[in-house]
Write a protein that holds these residues in place. Sequence first.
Motif, short mmCIF file in Angstrom:
data_model
loop_
_atom_site.label_atom_id
_atom_site.label_comp_id
_atom_site.label_asym_id
_atom_site.label_seq_id
_atom_site.Cartn_x
_atom_site.Cartn_y
_atom_site.Cartn_z
N LEU A 120 44.24 39.90 35.57
CA LEU A 120 45.08 38.92 36.24
C LEU A 120 44.34 38.21 37.37
O LEU A 120 44.43 36.98 37.51
N LEU A 125 51.29 38.84 32.20
CA LEU A 125 50.61 40.02 32.72
C LEU A 125 51.45 40.70 33.80
O LEU A 125 51.45 41.94 33.91
N LEU A 157 44.81 45.86 34.22
CA LEU A 157 45.68 44.69 34.18
C LEU A 157 45.47 43.78 35.38
O LEU A 157 45.44 42.55 35.25
N TRP A 210 49.12 32.77 31.74
CA TRP A 210 49.28 34.18 31.40
C TRP A 210 49.74 35.03 32.57
O TRP A 210 49.95 36.24 32.42
#
Length: 397
Positions: A292, A367, A288, A363
């Motif tokens: 990111l 996230l 993740l 996003w």
Amino acid sequence: MFRTPRLSVSLLWLLAFGLAAINLRAPIVVIGPVLEPIMASLEIGAGAASLLTTGMILCFGLLSPFAPALAGRLGLDRAIALALAAVALGSVLRGIELFPVMLIGTLLAGLGIAFGNVFMPSLAKRDRPDRLGQTMGLYTVVMGIGATLAAGTAVPLLQATGHWSTPIRLWAGLAVIAALYWLWRAFRRAAQPQTGGPVRMAALFKSPVAWALTIFMGMQSLGFYTLQTWMPSVAISTGVSTTMAGNMVSLLNLVSIPASYVIARIAARMHHHSLLVLGLCLLIASGLLGLLLAPTLSPALWAILLGAGQGGCFSFALTMIVLRTRQSQHAAMLSGMSQSVGYLLAASGPLLFGALKGVTGGWGVSLGLLLVLLGVQTVTGLLIGRPRMVTLREEAQ
């Protein structure tokens, strides 16, 4: 000489187990790749078409708690046979080019899969208590293979025959075979009574271990289905090619298959599981954070990390269902509780993730939310990693 009958019985059991497992994932994913042709053929919009996929997930969340009662009344074998019969009938109806009939088939197949998801860990605990790691690993691998084949062959089958119903009918045929085989197995033997006396599912609500496992399952499911839905869009928006973005989803699913098997085998041999689950959650966190902070640096690596962590956590949760309960019917109850909440949360995850993007324009917050929820998953995973059993009030202390 004397091992042959026992080996034959074991192989037949594994065949029945595998046929059931492969039909608990393939019907879910076979619709997605051919959804656009379905919409064009039936002249329906995206909202109505989404019911053919989200309807199943909602069935999992809403109907799973009722499965243990059916197993208690009919016996586990007959309950699994009827669940697979529902999957088979529902799958057949989904191949008929009428939207109301397809929707009925979706709900019926969703009912069967919801119940089957609950029954399978209980079946493994009852029949193969000495090989739980191997059996639960096989379970997750077969489900993963079924899902991968269903998704990967849907479009080629459509292109080869010219109609979207072909892949649906193919998997419906396999569901019919599985249902008939299980009906034959189940009804040729007497229903086996449960041991230990009846226990109400409400008794689980007072168990901290049961709630920890339920929350862990919910957070894992939410993260998995959210990434399945939105990871390509996240990657493309940051400069990753469309082809690579699509490959990231395939890679995530492929890596999750061996990871789920290995983790089930390892978990079954351990007494204390906290370090294991911490390592799995760190893999997800790394993936993740890669999406990111540096999405274009190594998108394949982020997908591999996410696949290993997600596949491992799913297998870990299923294995804990059988390791943290003393009896097979208690495993079914815990499976019903954890998967009910898990799939309800999973249904909300993609919606919330997309809504946050719509509000913020990027996003990052979405996230970030997954990372926060992963923190919750990690804490609950550490709690269920401690060697503590689910204790019910009706159980002898």
